[in-house]
Motif scaffolding. Structure first.
Motif, PDB file in Angstrom:
ATOM      1  N   UNK A 392       0.866  -1.062   0.043  1.00 31.46           N
ATOM      2  CA  UNK A 392       0.223   0.047  -0.046  1.00 31.46           C
ATOM      3  C   UNK A 392       1.010   1.207  -0.032  1.00 31.46           C
ATOM      4  N   UNK A 393       1.208   1.942  -0.992  1.00 33.38           N
ATOM      5  CA  UNK A 393       2.061   2.868  -1.371  1.00 33.38           C
ATOM      6  C   UNK A 393       1.262   4.188  -0.796  1.00 33.38           C
ATOM      7  N   UNK A 394       2.006   5.048  -0.401  1.00 35.21           N
ATOM      8  CA  UNK A 394       1.508   6.363   0.030  1.00 35.21           C
ATOM      9  C   UNK A 394       0.804   7.026  -0.969  1.00 35.21           C
ATOM     10  N   UNK A 395       1.084   6.577  -2.506  1.00 37.64           N
ATOM     11  CA  UNK A 395       0.596   7.458  -3.520  1.00 37.64           C
ATOM     12  C   UNK A 395      -1.066   6.884  -3.932  1.00 37.64           C
ATOM     13  N   UNK A 396      -1.105   5.749  -3.244  1.00 37.24           N
ATOM     14  CA  UNK A 396      -2.500   5.036  -3.742  1.00 37.24           C
ATOM     15  C   UNK A 396      -3.362   5.051  -2.646  1.00 37.24           C
ATOM     16  N   UNK A 397      -4.657   5.448  -3.157  1.00 36.17           N
ATOM     17  CA  UNK A 397      -5.882   5.450  -2.265  1.00 36.17           C
ATOM     18  C   UNK A 397      -6.221   3.945  -1.562  1.00 36.17           C
ATOM     19  N   UNK A 398      -5.970   2.749  -2.332  1.00 33.43           N
ATOM     20  CA  UNK A 398      -6.395   1.561  -2.115  1.00 33.43           C
ATOM     21  C   UNK A 398      -5.164   0.697  -1.849  1.00 33.43           C
ATOM     22  N   UNK A 399      -4.945  -0.183  -1.170  1.00 36.21           N
ATOM     23  CA  UNK A 399      -3.958  -1.474  -1.276  1.00 36.21           C
ATOM     24  C   UNK A 399      -3.837  -2.047  -2.709  1.00 36.21           C
ATOM     25  N   UNK A 400      -2.842  -2.401  -3.084  1.00 39.69           N
ATOM     26  CA  UNK A 400      -2.493  -3.382  -4.096  1.00 39.69           C
ATOM     27  C   UNK A 400      -2.552  -4.835  -3.775  1.00 39.69           C
ATOM     28  N   UNK A 401      -3.392  -5.682  -4.506  1.00 41.56           N
ATOM     29  CA  UNK A 401      -3.144  -6.994  -4.020  1.00 41.56           C
ATOM     30  C   UNK A 401      -3.289  -8.026  -5.370  1.00 41.56           C
ATOM     31  N   UNK A 402      -3.106  -9.193  -5.222  1.00 41.54           N
ATOM     32  CA  UNK A 402      -3.360 -10.135  -6.317  1.00 41.54           C
ATOM     33  C   UNK A 402      -4.171 -11.302  -6.129  1.00 41.54           C
ATOM     34  N   UNK A 403      -4.774 -12.078  -6.746  1.00 46.25           N
ATOM     35  CA  UNK A 403      -5.789 -12.818  -6.794  1.00 46.25           C
ATOM     36  C   UNK A 403      -5.127 -14.343  -6.609  1.00 46.25           C
ATOM     37  N   UNK A 404      -5.544 -15.092  -5.796  1.00 48.98           N
ATOM     38  CA  UNK A 404      -4.674 -16.358  -5.482  1.00 48.98           C
ATOM     39  C   UNK A 404      -5.619 -17.680  -5.907  1.00 48.98           C
TER      40      UNK A 404
END
Lengths: 1055, 245
Positions: A392-404
């Motif tokens: 979750x970068x400070x530049x992004x409103x939402x966290x990044x993820x990947x599907x499993x």
């Protein structure tokens, strides 16, 4: 001494660049960890198998980014290099490193660590000007070459890397050592393992996206770790776990601090974190550092009920301002797998126009939306998918993820149950072949037999003792039996508690043991259960069934026949044959002198029958006498009242849920429970004496007084005084707080009392000062769990400790290396966590079934949707009620979205009208033009139950006020509600099965039934198991009893 | 940053040693002609230089002299370049004076001081590079210097540190291990009879673990004594070859 050679290492650390010289000792003998080793390396621990086609060596970059791929057990022959491990530790932190360590330790994964940097020939020094990544790749390559040569070219070695230059450079240097990229490796070596390939693609895409990210700051940066550490030490920052308010996930979160927060005297409550900006990328469960805001900016928590509508009214509904802060840094991320649903198609299109990313909505509403890159969103419209959060970068409103992984279609029972399991981090794969191979066989052709050697090693009680078990009707896993007899001479009584000897079958460190440890407990869900041990043990060989020889662990006391004072105690392994497998009602009826048939005696002649019956009756009577004495003795000994009360409270609730237990709790319940508590207590004393620093005990910390405020206030409204100064005082005052008109009041008060208490926990004696061993609920100085090894892992550990302490007495210090304090504390922590997860899963599955039950009913017409409810708490815009008929709790709104309030007409019918609400501590008034209506605490009202469906989250039940009078048919309906409960579940199960059937017929493909087979370990649940499991669903949110409530009521106290 | 893993699951320490293995020890005796005895010693990356003067008359005030035995005077100092960050004062700070006192106590127990009444023995030790176990390197270097000076001693004095990580005693700690926050025990031993000349431990340790830790330190000291012995013998051989010629 071993040959050493000194090499210099350059490192910089701590702020200023410092040149540090470290030594490095190289040696020739570094174990390679392979079965094929020709050089006779000294091995201990697990070895790579020799029957694979190749060994694979991932380089540092691959381990750093794609470690998850290696968590597929299909990958075998994986060699992790030390270089890669260290890179992982330095770049991804301890959590990921521990995950890798877990893989390496777990014998189910075929992977080893090779310490390449300590091996003389595979070590390579970093050259001047060489970048760290290049050097790491070269190290790993050298290690791979060494490995190949070390195994005398018997096994080809594949190194995988993401570095294209490395592939070019090293690809053709050695025959037998192949260098390929990860994608190529997966495609050529594992073409059938699609899951791994998908996972790879998903991670790769995420990584790529992260690189081309914009630079707009949405959040302030986190502070570096050193600053946080010193800030916490100096008291500037507060350190604690973030928990997000379920009902206002967007706005409110709290930080409960840990440890030495008492420095700051004004902070005696949690710290409020208001809004997403202040929360600064922390997710529910993370350990964070918080800075307090100036006092002027403090806010109060919102006391109004909301349904997530998110319209803040401010001012009037807020409580006193409380400490408010903002997150300045995250000390430990506690991300787990999350279940998400993709947004509906219309939204999807608007979203995906500007990017390939999709905001998926987590099932758990406390978790923010997660951004995922995937092309499958369309296809997986109504499916539930597991995702992992990457960053979750400070530049992004939402966290990044990947599907499993994809779980299945939303709304189906299987999917929903799987969702519940994943959300609670419960993983219950079926027992593997290898695990089942460890199990003894007991079939018709090959009956299991007692080992002769065991007979001589154990005390044989088969002929001498009358052993019997008392359990609920139809119980399969009998893990406790009792015996009582008068010793020759008549002066002494002998009381025995015999527990199934699970540790005889489950050896420490075996695969079954590991599996049981990771499960830690048997999971009971509303319609099924997941056993901790394979069925052959839990339902057969370990179960102390009637009429067969079984191994047992026994605690046998000698008591004075007259005074019943304890004379001596014996612990050890025994051999028993249970003569009677009684159930509670039967035992109670026997005691009451009623004429009942004991099934074990049915075949015998009547004279023999009478004699045997008299024998049994005598034993039961003695047992009851002993139990009564034990109880009274403990009552006298100190403040023991609470425990009894708590048990009764629990039984109170249970009796209303389960139809099996008659209204009045039977005395025989308490008799058995008392014996079990006694056994647990004495075992705890024994192991604590023998292992003062590494015994597993269970304690129940005294509750914090401020948690009792709600209870005290509520009781006051009915004129009761609750004294919470000690456990005895609390118990006494709860006993007196009985409303003769309405027994529910006392029940609700007890539920509140239970909620105010903290949970009982397992701990290692070395980790806690001795005065904290106390068990508040039971009022015992030492307590542990010993009596249910079939369904609790803690009991297995206690059994092992007890055996070791018994043996250490016999032989001169038989010292087996047991888990030391630190390890044991870790295990205890794990078991506590699992128990909590089991409890949540059970609660959520019950709610799921409640929703499924009401889903197809039309709330306006169906009579079953209208029920009686009792008010137990008052909020600013509504009330919280408890519906005894279905055992559910919920909120009733007295004010709707248009700011209208409820007004009750003369006939009791409610309508919405313009007006105001007035809230008092013990009542709430709605004033409208037609008059004023007042709802008091503990009033009975009538509500209508309907289901609020939700795409992404679980469905909710919605309660609506119908009438301020008790429900008309309430009296007739007070038949035991458990019937309703069980009917409810049965009906849902039946309906589900019918739909499955229909689907099968329609598609001619038994898709779901296969799933069902896979996930449901026990056979299709019969009525008994269902009912029994229901009996374990306690009413209160916190109360949880994963154990049969009959045997050890203590767990209910502790829950 | 995550704390360093001092002992890996495979049983390796940071620098590749196992728990009981010592660092490489190299030493030379008689490095200076001016002094009565001198020695240079490397224990891993810790380098120490020891010089012995005496026994000689008590310098300065006579009142310090003892009528029945010799006075031992120790001075410990660290080169300013010995640590990663440059030191301000090479000697005379609190730590150094404490270390000097410890050295003095150690050698009063080992040197047969009663043979030289009313005299003084000076031991000067300097740490050239510090990488953990400064005290033990000093003791070992000083022992060799005393041997070089021909001062009679009861036995070699061997010193070694031991630490305790995850319930395993580690012998001969390096700087990273010492600063890792665990317990450090330094032991100076007269190995032949296992007489303890000095034992020191600052951090907290559970009583039950102490025997294991002492055992590890004792074993390490005995190992060191063999190395020191071989250094002395080698030196004697060289000297005797030279003198014969």
């Amino acid at each position: 001494m071993i040959k050493t050679e000194k090499v210099l290492h350059l490192k910089s650390s701590r702020g200023r660049k410092v040149r540090v010289v470290r030594e490095l000792y190289l040696r020739e003998q570094v174990p390679c960890g392979s079965v094929l080793c020709q050089a006779e390396c000294q091995h201990d621990g697990k070895l790579l198998s020799g029957d694979v086609t190749h060994y694979v060596v991932p380089d540092a970059g691959v381990v750093r980014d794609y470690l998850e791929i290696f968590e597929f057990r299909e990958f075998r022959g994986v060699v992790f290099t030390q270089t890669a491990c260290q890179a992982l530790q330095n770049t991804r932190g301890r959590r990921h490193y521990n995950r890798l360590r877990g893989l390496l330790k777990d014998p189910r994964y075929d992977c080893v660590l090779y310490a390449n940097e300590f091996q003389r020939f595979s070590y390579c020094a970093r050259k001047m000007g060489e970048s760290q990544e290049k050097w790491q790749t070269r190290c790993v390559y050298n290690a791979a070459v060494w490995y190949y040569n070390h195994l005398a070219s018997l096994m080809s070695v594949v190194m995988i890397t993401e570095d294209q230059e490395a592939i070019k450079e090293y690809g053709s240097q050695n025959s037998g050592v192949y260098v390929v990229s990860t994608r190529e490796y997966l495609e050529s070596f594992w073409p059938n393992l699609h899951a791994a390939q998908e996972l790879y693609a998903s991670i790769a895409q995420t990584l790529q996206d992260r690189e081309n990210e914009g630079a707009e700051k949405e959040y302030s940066e986190h502070l570096p770790a050193e600053v946080l550490e010193s800030g916490i030490k100096s008291g500037r920052y507060i350190h604690g776990t973030l928990s997000v308010n379920k009902h206002r996930a967007q706005h409110e979160a709290f930080v409960r601090f840990e440890g030495s927060a008492s420095k700051n005297a004004e902070l005696n409550s949690d710290v409020l974190i208001n809004g997403m900006k202040h929360r600064n990328r922390a997710i529910h469960g993370d350990v964070v550092a918080v800075e307090l805001l100036p006092r002027g900016e403090w806010k109060g928590r919102n006391m109004a009920l909301t349904e997530g509508r998110g319209d803040e009214k401010g001012g009037e509904t807020q409580s006193q301002p409380m400490p408010t802060g903002r997150v300045v840094g995250i000390i430990q991320r506690n991300w787990r797998d999350y279940v998400v649903t993709f947004p509906p198609r219309e939204e999807l299109q608007t979203q995906s126009r500007n990017s390939l990313k999709i905001l998926a909505i987590p099932w758990d509403c406390r978790i923010p939306k997660i951004r995922i890159s995937t092309q499958q969103a369309e296809a997986l419209q109504d499916h539930r998918v597991i995702v992992r959060v990457d960053s979750w970068e400070s530049t992004s409103l939402y966290p990044n993820g990947h599907s499993v992984r994809v779980l299945g279609k939303a709304g189906e029972v299987e999917t929903e149950i799987q969702t519940i399991l994943v959300e609670n981090c419960i993983s219950v794969t079926p027992f593997s072949e290898a695990q089942l191979r460890e199990m003894p066989v007991n079939s018709k052709e090959q009956p299991w037999q007692i080992d002769q050697a065991e007979i001589s090693a154990r005390k044989d009680l088969r002929e001498t003792h009358l052993v019997f078990s008392i359990d609920p009707l139809g119980c399969e896993d009998v893990d406790d039996t009792l015996s009582v007899r008068t010793l020759p001479g008549g002066k002494r009584l002998e009381l025995g508690v015999h527990i199934a000897d699970v540790t005889h079958f489950v050896k420490e460190g075996s695969l079954t043991d590991l599996e049981a440890r990771s499960r830690a407990t048997t999971y009971y869900l509303a319609d099924r259960r997941y056993d901790m041990l394979p069925a052959v043990l839990s339902a057969d060989l370990c179960s102390l069934l009637g009429g067969v020889d079984r191994y047992a662990m026994s605690v046998i006391w000698e008591l004075d026949a007259k005074t019943l004072a304890m004379c001596s105690v014996w612990y050890g392994r025994t051999l028993i044959r249970s003569s009677y497998q009684l159930h509670y009602e039967l035992a109670q009826n026997l005691l009451n002198g009623k004429d009942v048939k004991v099934p074990e005696l049915a075949q015998l002649e009547s004279s023999v029958q009478d004699q045997k019956l008299a024998e049994l009756l005598q034993a039961l009577k003695q047992l009851t006498r002993v139990a009564r004495h034990l109880r009274s003795q403990r009552d006298k000994g100190g403040a023991l009242e609470l425990e009894g009360v708590e048990v009764r409270a629990q039984l109170d609730e249970d009796k209303n849920i389960t139809a099996l237990v008659p209204k009045q709790p039977l005395e025989v319940h308490e008799t058995v429970a008392e014996c079990m508590i006694y056994a647990n207590h004495w075992v705890a004393r024994k192991i604590q004496e023998c292992f003062p620093h590494q015994a597993l005990l269970r304690h129940h910390p005294p509750p914090r007084q401020e948690f009792f405020n709600q209870l005290i206030d509520s009781a006051k409204s009915r004129g009761f005084v609750i004294d919470t100064r000690s456990n005895k005082a609390l118990a006494d005052s709860l006993d007196q707080a009985v409303d003769s008109q309405d027994p529910l009041v006392n029940r609700l008060l007890r539920v509140m009392a239970t909620q105010a208490m903290s949970n009982a926990l397992y701990f290692s004696t070395g980790a806690c000062p001795e005065e904290q061993y106390y068990h508040y609920g039971l009022a015992l100085d030492r307590y542990t769990h010993f009596t249910s090894p079939i369904r609790r892992y803690a009991d297995i550990i206690v059994h092992r400790l007890l055996m070791a302490s018994v043996q250490s007495e016999k032989e001169e210090w038989f010292h087996k290396s047991f888990a030391n304090n630190k390890e044991l504390e870790e295990i205890a922590h794990h078991i506590n966590n699992r128990n909590r997860a089991a409890q949540h899963a059970q609660k959520e599955s019950t709610e799921l079934f409640q929703c499924l039950y009401f889903r197809d009913k039309d709330p306006l017409t169906d009579e079953r949707c209208v029920a009686d409810a009792i008010i137990y708490s008052i909020r600013a815009n509504g009330i919280l009620v408890f519906v005894p008929r279905y055992g559910l709790k919920g909120a009733v709104y007295l004010k709707n979205r248009e700011n209208q309030v409820v007004s009750v007409g003369d006939d009791g019918v409610c309508v919405w009208q313009a007006g105001t609400l007035q809230r008092y501590p013990d009542r709430i008034c709605s004033c409208t033009s037609t008059g004023t209506n007042t709802f008091y605490l503990f009033d009975h009202i009538t509500v209508r139950i309907s289901v609020e469906t939700s795409r992404c989250h679980s469905d909710n039940l919605h309660l609506e006020l119908l009438n301020n009078k008790p429900h008309q048919s309430a009296t007739t309906e007070s038949r035991v509600s458990s019937r309703v409960q069980s009917e409810l579940i049965e009906e849902v199960v039946r309906r589900e099965e019918a739909s499955i059937q229909a689907e099968v017929e329609k598609t001619r493909r038994p898709r779901l039934s296969k799933e069902e087979k896979e996930f449901r370990q026990s056979k299709a649940p019969n009525l008994y198991t269902i009912l029994q499991e229901i009996s374990e669903l306690a009413l209160s949110d916190t109360a949880f009893c994963h154990i049969k409530q009959n045997t050890v009521p203590t767990c209910t106290t502790s829950a | 940053m995550a704390g360093l893993e001092l002992l890996s699951d495979q049983g390796y320490r940071l620098d590749g040693r196992k728990a009981t293995e010592l660092r490489k020890l190299q030493a030379r005796m008689g490095v200076f002609g001016q002094a009565d005895g001198s020695a240079y010693l490397e224990q891993g990356n810790t380098k120490a230089l020891a010089v012995v003067y005496g026994p000689h008359e008590v310098r300065g005030s006579r009142s310090k002299s003892l009528h029945d035995r010799a006075v031992i005077n120790c001075q410990y100092s660290m080169a300013t370049f010995s640590t990663a960050e440059r030191k301000r004062r090479p000697h005379g700070d609190r730590k150094s004076s404490e270390m000097s006192l410890h050295l003095k106590q150690t050698f009063e127990a080992a040197v047969l001081t009663q043979l030289y009444p009313r005299s003084q023995i000076d031991i000067y030790v300097k740490i050239l590079q510090s990488d953990g176990g400064n005290y033990s390197a000093c003791v070992n270097a000083a022992t060799l210097a005393l041997v070089d000076a021909g001062i009679p001693m009861r036995d070699y004095v061997c010193a070694c540190t031991a630490g305790f990580v995850e319930d395993t005693p580690l012998a001969d700690l390096c700087h990273a291990e010492e600063s890792g926050g665990g317990t450090t025990l330094s032991l100076a031993l007269l190995p032949r009879r296992e007489n303890i000349a000095l034992v020191q431990m600052d951090a907290r340790l559970h009583q039950d673990h102490l025997p294991a830790l002492m055992e590890a330190a004792t074993v390490a000291c005995k190992g060191l004594s063999k190395v020191l012995d071989s250094v002395v013998r080698q030196h004697l051989q060289e000297v005797s070859v030279q003198t014969r010629e």
